[in-house]
Design an enzyme around this catalytic site. Structure first.
Site, PDB file in Angstrom:
ATOM      1  N   ARG A 107       7.264  -0.590  -0.946  1.00 34.53           N
ATOM      2  CA  ARG A 107       6.923  -1.770  -0.141  1.00 34.53           C
ATOM      3  C   ARG A 107       6.803  -2.989  -1.054  1.00 34.53           C
ATOM      4  O   ARG A 107       6.975  -2.862  -2.257  1.00 34.53           O
ATOM      5  CB  ARG A 107       5.607  -1.533   0.597  1.00 34.53           C
ATOM      6  CG  ARG A 107       4.452  -1.381  -0.357  1.00 34.53           C
ATOM      7  CD  ARG A 107       3.113  -1.377   0.352  1.00 34.53           C
ATOM      8  NE  ARG A 107       2.040  -1.175  -0.623  1.00 34.53           N
ATOM      9  CZ  ARG A 107       0.760  -1.230  -0.342  1.00 34.53           C
ATOM     10  NH1 ARG A 107       0.362  -1.469   0.877  1.00 34.53           N
ATOM     11  NH2 ARG A 107      -0.143  -1.045  -1.286  1.00 34.53           N
ATOM     12  N   CYS A 149      13.700  -9.130  -1.811  1.00 40.19           N
ATOM     13  CA  CYS A 149      14.150 -10.237  -2.663  1.00 40.19           C
ATOM     14  C   CYS A 149      13.797 -11.542  -1.952  1.00 40.19           C
ATOM     15  O   CYS A 149      14.252 -11.776  -0.836  1.00 40.19           O
ATOM     16  CB  CYS A 149      15.666 -10.156  -2.879  1.00 40.19           C
ATOM     17  SG  CYS A 149      16.314 -11.720  -3.524  1.00 40.19           S
ATOM     18  N   ASN A 196       2.073  -9.052   3.053  1.00 39.32           N
ATOM     19  CA  ASN A 196       0.916  -8.365   2.493  1.00 39.32           C
ATOM     20  C   ASN A 196       0.987  -8.440   0.974  1.00 39.32           C
ATOM     21  O   ASN A 196       2.015  -8.084   0.382  1.00 39.32           O
ATOM     22  CB  ASN A 196       0.905  -6.888   2.910  1.00 39.32           C
ATOM     23  CG  ASN A 196      -0.396  -6.201   2.552  1.00 39.32           C
ATOM     24  OD1 ASN A 196      -1.443  -6.503   3.117  1.00 39.32           O
ATOM     25  ND2 ASN A 196      -0.348  -5.312   1.583  1.00 39.32           N
ATOM     26  N   GLU A 197      -0.062  -8.939   0.372  1.00 39.94           N
ATOM     27  CA  GLU A 197      -0.133  -8.981  -1.104  1.00 39.94           C
ATOM     28  C   GLU A 197       1.204  -9.327  -1.746  1.00 39.94           C
ATOM     29  O   GLU A 197       1.782  -8.536  -2.492  1.00 39.94           O
ATOM     30  CB  GLU A 197      -0.654  -7.645  -1.641  1.00 39.94           C
ATOM     31  CG  GLU A 197      -2.085  -7.371  -1.248  1.00 39.94           C
ATOM     32  CD  GLU A 197      -2.706  -6.183  -1.981  1.00 39.94           C
ATOM     33  OE1 GLU A 197      -1.960  -5.312  -2.461  1.00 39.94           O
ATOM     34  OE2 GLU A 197      -3.944  -6.142  -2.068  1.00 39.94           O
ATOM     35  N   CYS A 231      12.056 -10.570  -8.730  1.00 41.89           N
ATOM     36  CA  CYS A 231      13.425 -10.110  -8.504  1.00 41.89           C
ATOM     37  C   CYS A 231      14.362 -10.851  -9.453  1.00 41.89           C
ATOM     38  O   CYS A 231      14.185 -12.039  -9.703  1.00 41.89           O
ATOM     39  CB  CYS A 231      13.826 -10.349  -7.054  1.00 41.89           C
ATOM     40  SG  CYS A 231      15.495  -9.768  -6.705  1.00 41.89           S
ATOM     41  N   CYS A 291      17.932 -10.600  -9.176  1.00 42.98           N
ATOM     42  CA  CYS A 291      19.279 -10.331  -8.643  1.00 42.98           C
ATOM     43  C   CYS A 291      20.142 -11.587  -8.724  1.00 42.98           C
ATOM     44  O   CYS A 291      19.686 -12.662  -9.123  1.00 42.98           O
ATOM     45  CB  CYS A 291      19.169  -9.838  -7.203  1.00 42.98           C
ATOM     46  SG  CYS A 291      18.791 -11.147  -6.026  1.00 42.98           S
ATOM     47  N   CYS A 351      18.879 -14.510  -6.684  1.00 40.18           N
ATOM     48  CA  CYS A 351      17.768 -15.196  -7.349  1.00 40.18           C
ATOM     49  C   CYS A 351      18.299 -16.065  -8.498  1.00 40.18           C
ATOM     50  O   CYS A 351      17.813 -17.174  -8.718  1.00 40.18           O
ATOM     51  CB  CYS A 351      16.746 -14.182  -7.863  1.00 40.18           C
ATOM     52  SG  CYS A 351      15.749 -13.487  -6.527  1.00 40.18           S
ATOM     53  N   GLU A 355      -9.745  -7.243   2.395  1.00 35.59           N
ATOM     54  CA  GLU A 355      -9.800  -5.796   2.159  1.00 35.59           C
ATOM     55  C   GLU A 355     -10.822  -5.467   1.072  1.00 35.59           C
ATOM     56  O   GLU A 355     -10.914  -6.162   0.061  1.00 35.59           O
ATOM     57  CB  GLU A 355      -8.454  -5.264   1.638  1.00 35.59           C
ATOM     58  CG  GLU A 355      -7.303  -5.327   2.593  1.00 35.59           C
ATOM     59  CD  GLU A 355      -6.024  -4.776   1.956  1.00 35.59           C
ATOM     60  OE1 GLU A 355      -6.111  -3.959   1.020  1.00 35.59           O
ATOM     61  OE2 GLU A 355      -4.942  -5.196   2.383  1.00 35.59           O
ATOM     62  N   LYS A 391      -3.674   8.894   1.094  1.00 37.70           N
ATOM     63  CA  LYS A 391      -4.524   9.828   1.844  1.00 37.70           C
ATOM     64  C   LYS A 391      -5.880  10.038   1.187  1.00 37.70           C
ATOM     65  O   LYS A 391      -6.823  10.439   1.842  1.00 37.70           O
ATOM     66  CB  LYS A 391      -3.803  11.151   2.090  1.00 37.70           C
ATOM     67  CG  LYS A 391      -3.477  11.948   0.862  1.00 37.70           C
ATOM     68  CD  LYS A 391      -2.726  13.229   1.256  1.00 37.70           C
ATOM     69  CE  LYS A 391      -2.409  14.075   0.043  1.00 37.70           C
ATOM     70  NZ  LYS A 391      -1.599  13.364  -0.976  1.00 37.70           N
ATOM     71  N   HIS A 402      -7.443   7.480  -0.161  1.00 33.35           N
ATOM     72  CA  HIS A 402      -8.119   6.178  -0.142  1.00 33.35           C
ATOM     73  C   HIS A 402      -9.236   6.194   0.896  1.00 33.35           C
ATOM     74  O   HIS A 402      -9.027   6.620   2.027  1.00 33.35           O
ATOM     75  CB  HIS A 402      -7.106   5.079   0.196  1.00 33.35           C
ATOM     76  CG  HIS A 402      -7.586   3.706  -0.141  1.00 33.35           C
ATOM     77  ND1 HIS A 402      -8.560   3.070   0.593  1.00 33.35           N
ATOM     78  CD2 HIS A 402      -7.243   2.853  -1.139  1.00 33.35           C
ATOM     79  CE1 HIS A 402      -8.786   1.874   0.057  1.00 33.35           C
ATOM     80  NE2 HIS A 402      -8.003   1.717  -0.995  1.00 33.35           N
TER      81      HIS A 402
HETATM   82  C1  GLA Z   1      -3.778  -3.104  -1.037  1.00 30.72           C
HETATM   83  C2  GLA Z   1      -2.925  -3.181   0.214  1.00 30.72           C
HETATM   84  C3  GLA Z   1      -3.298  -2.191   1.252  1.00 30.72           C
HETATM   85  C4  GLA Z   1      -3.677  -0.872   0.652  1.00 30.72           C
HETATM   86  C5  GLA Z   1      -4.767  -1.082  -0.355  1.00 30.72           C
HETATM   87  C6  GLA Z   1      -5.273   0.178  -0.970  1.00 30.72           C
HETATM   88  O1  GLA Z   1      -4.815  -3.959  -1.038  1.00 30.72           O
HETATM   89  O2  GLA Z   1      -2.911  -4.463   0.765  1.00 30.72           O
HETATM   90  O3  GLA Z   1      -2.200  -2.052   2.125  1.00 30.72           O
HETATM   91  O4  GLA Z   1      -2.566  -0.316   0.039  1.00 30.72           O
HETATM   92  O5  GLA Z   1      -4.263  -1.865  -1.396  1.00 30.72           O
HETATM   93  O6  GLA Z   1      -6.299  -0.092  -1.881  1.00 30.72           O
HETATM   94 ZN    ZN Z   2      16.563 -11.465  -5.783  1.00 31.33          ZN
END
Ligand code: GLA
Ligand code: ZN
Length: 669
Positions: free
Chosen positions: A112, A116, A150-151, A156, A158, A161, A307, A356, A358
């Site tokens: 995940r 790019c 997300n985060e 990249c 490539c 880029c 989080e 799993k 976590h």
């Molecule tokens: C990150 C992600 C979450 C999860 C947590 C686990 O913060 O954003 O999706 O993977 O880590 O700590």
């Molecule tokens: Zn790229």
């Protein structure tokens, strides 16, 4: 922004992935969350494959049901856009959406945070998805925040880029002549004659293993470009949302002192900052506090704790459990430093794949009869009682510590004088002085309004960009106190040295000239002999300085530069400048900062805190004090709070009140 929705309670909940579970479980989730006083859920974080099963087809039926269920239960919903992980069909049909890594390898489908940023296909489909979600759910009053991607992070290298990098550079430099000069390309005969001769600085180009580089100028521009590219992805989705929904704040979850992205620049495009707090088992509480202050500093405003784990992580080396009371104390520390939400990753523990192990609110046992669930539920009921008491309040500070991502990158790219000089560690050492004394700090960017502060601290300000020295001079001239250190004032924005002697543009301000910089290996050390005779060890780097108006506060005790000044203080206009020329042991450094604090007339929130962490949030006349014990010993409540009531328990503070480890009091005045 005007007319932007705001929170009317502390959001309490977190990442919720019912799409990963059979529907029979959902009602059970609702029942258990009610029990835990959970009022918020972050949904749809990794569901791209489900809501767009093919290029032509969108299917929101399941998400509709999830949103309906949560809306009926009056949840405050944080709706994510799902663009943090690519669907398989996209990787198959458009392999260029996958990244090419530092080694030059194009990745296949998998993992995940992997798109790019300069893939037109990714840009198109991510923004389109965000727009579709906003069109469908944007008018739902329960949706309180958009969570894009997300985060964001990673890089990249490539061909897309590379092409985009050249365009970015053309815009920045205008001419190749300017670019060659900025990157000092006469060195090793690297002069480029055409824009298409510019290559990305991974190991196939000027990058080297372990994140080193032969040309810091190129690598720095690449980092800026990469940060801007991902920011453009964020903006693409945000603007697509804005076409349908102008009222719901938009965020993405940041990661504290994460190196890859210039968060100060990002924050300007975000309505509210949110971040993910995952301290290690041995992270000092002062470091976590610093991260919160940095996240608050990005917009100089309260933030969301998007989080944290209710207990353990899975991805660290040693994923220890949070001890009883620790999660609660950590949560209050977060609120104390400016958070208006407490959200967990995640609400129900995964059945498979790498997370799993976590921690989650609901464990694999599936019942509320767990220690973690009970602690989550206790905190939930406390937050419910607190209501909106802290919302709308702010953290004020007289001290600003400079934090700058360009400087972070440049300092750690530079070849010499030592490989041991890392940015965050040194910032934290200075931060800790203030933390230990309950002196509030704002983490500020180079272009902050310095006049709001009495004391500005800029450790290892290696890169001094245009205008910064002048702004600092004006600050000190008007009576401010400024502290800076070794490895400051050395280069400009492209990593070329400010000629004329270190610390370059800070030389006049500091009243010293550092003629040479010695580097000491870990087993070597020198000493600083302070004017009062106190001796303290020092090492890492030692500036060999000459006074140019400053007074010496201490001199080196050994080696051929014995007797030369190691720490100085200069009077400049109405203010003072401290220059710490070497990395000193904590006690010695504290002595110097103590003097700076006196010069700056900076006040502690509670000087006699005896190891308690005490933080204050204020609204108008009200002051809300958070008193927390993160030490192993029982601590007496400071007498200043005698007779006051704890908002959490309604207990009145007496002379007998003690705080055990992880105890928290919240006192409103
Ligand atoms: C990150 C992600 C979450 C999860 C947590 C686990 O913060 O954003 O999706 O993977 O880590 O700590
Ligand atoms: Zn790229």
């Amino acid at each position: 922004m005007k007319n932007m929705k705001s929170f009317n309670r502390i959001l309490y909940g977190g990442d919720y992935n019912p799409n990963q579970w059979p529907r029979e479980i959902w009602q059970e989730d609702m029942r258990m969350f009610r029990h835990a006083h959970i009022n918020s859920a972050t949904i749809n974080v990794f569901s791209w494959a489900k809501i767009q099963p093919s290029e032509e087809e969108y299917d929101f039926s399941e998400l509709d049901d999830i949103v309906d269920m949560l809306s009926k239960e009056n949840y405050d919903i944080v709706l994510a856009t799902s663009t943090g992980a690519l669907p398989a069909w996209m990787a198959k049909r458009y392999p260029e959406v996958e990244r090419t890594d530092y080694q030059g390898r194009r990745h296949k489908f998998g993992h995940r945070h992997n798109a790019c940023p300069n893939s037109p296909v990714y840009q198109k489909y991510s923004a389109r998805l965000a727009g579709k979600l906003a069109g469908r759910y944007g008018s739902n009053p329960h949706i309180k925040c958009w969570h894009i991607n997300n985060e964001y992070g990673g890089e990249c290298y490539c061909e897309n880029c590379e092409k985009a990098f050249r365009v970015w550079l053309k815009k920045k430099y205008g001419t190749l002549e300017a670019l060659n000069r900025a990157w000092n390309m006469e060195f090793w005969g690297h002069t480029v004659y055409d824009w298409d001769e510019i290559v990305l600085p991974n190991v196939l180009g000027d990058g080297m293993e372990n994140d080193r580089t032969a040309f810091a100028g190129i690598s720095l521009d690449y980092r800026r470009f990469n940060s801007d590219g991902m920011l453009a992805n964020f903006i693409g989705e945000r603007d697509a949302i804005r076409e349908f929904d102008r009222e719901t704040p938009v965020t993405t979850n940041l990661m504290g002192t994460f190196k890859g992205l210039d968060y100060f620049k990002w924050a300007k495009e975000m309505d509210i900052v949110s971040w993910d707090n995952y301290p290690r088992y041995d992270t000092p509480w002062s470091e976590t506090a610093m991260c919160h202050d940095l996240m608050r500093g990005l917009k100089d405003a309260p933030f969301m704790l998007m989080e944290q784990t209710p207990s353990q992580q899975n991805w660290q080396a040693y994923n220890s459990l949070k001890r009883p009371g620790q999660m609660r104390a950590q949560s209050y520390q977060t609120i104390a430093h400016g958070a208006n939400t407490i959200q967990f990753f995640q609400l129900r523990r995964s059945v498979g794949a790498c997370e799993k192990f976590h921690g989650a609110v609901i464990a694999h046992a599936g019942t509320e009869e767990t220690r973690v669930f009970r602690e989550v539920s206790q905190l939930g009921s406390e937050l419910e009682r607190l209501g909106d008491a802290v919302l709308g309040s702010r953290n004020e500070a007289q001290v600003g510590i400079l934090f700058d991502w360009d400087n972070y990158w440049a300092l750690e790219y530079t070849s010499g004088p030592t490989i041991d000089l890392t940015y965050v560690k040194h910032i934290h050492e200075y931060y800790k002085y203030f933390y230990d004394r309950n002196i509030a700090v704002n983490m500020i960017p180079c272009d902050a309004d310095f006049s709001r502060y009495q004391l500005i601290v800029a450790p290892v300000l290696y890169m001094v960009k245009d205008g910064v020295a002048e702004a600092l001079e004006a600050f000190v001239e008007n009576g401010g106190t400024f502290v800076t250190t070794y490895m400051s004032g050395i280069v400009g924005q492209s990593d070329n040295v400010h000629l004329g002697g270190y610390p370059g543009p800070l030389r006049k301000l500091a009243g010293v000239w550092a003629e040479e910089i010695d580097a000491l290996a870990p087993e070597q050390y020198n000493e600083v002999v302070m004017n009062n005779g106190a001796v303290c060890r020092c090492g890492l780097v030692c500036d060999l300085m000459h006074l140019e108006g400053a007074e010496s506060l201490g001199v080196y005790g050994r080696d051929f530069y014995q007797g030369m000044p190691a720490v100085t203080r200069n009077r400049f206009g109405k203010g003072h400048v401290y220059y710490v020329g070497t990395h000193m042991e904590e006690q010695g450094l504290c002595g110097i900062l103590e003097q700076a604090v006196v010069d700056a007339e900076v006040k502690s929130i509670a000087a006699n805190g005896d190891g308690l962490e005490i933080v204050c949030r204020t609204t108008g006349e009200d002051r809300i004090y958070f008193v927390m014990n993160f030490t192993d010993q029982e601590k007496q409540m400071p007498t200043a709070f005698l007779g006051k009531k704890d908002l959490l328990s309604d207990r009145i503070v007496t002379a007998e009140t003690v705080l055990k480890k992880y105890d928290v009091y919240i006192i409103k005045e």
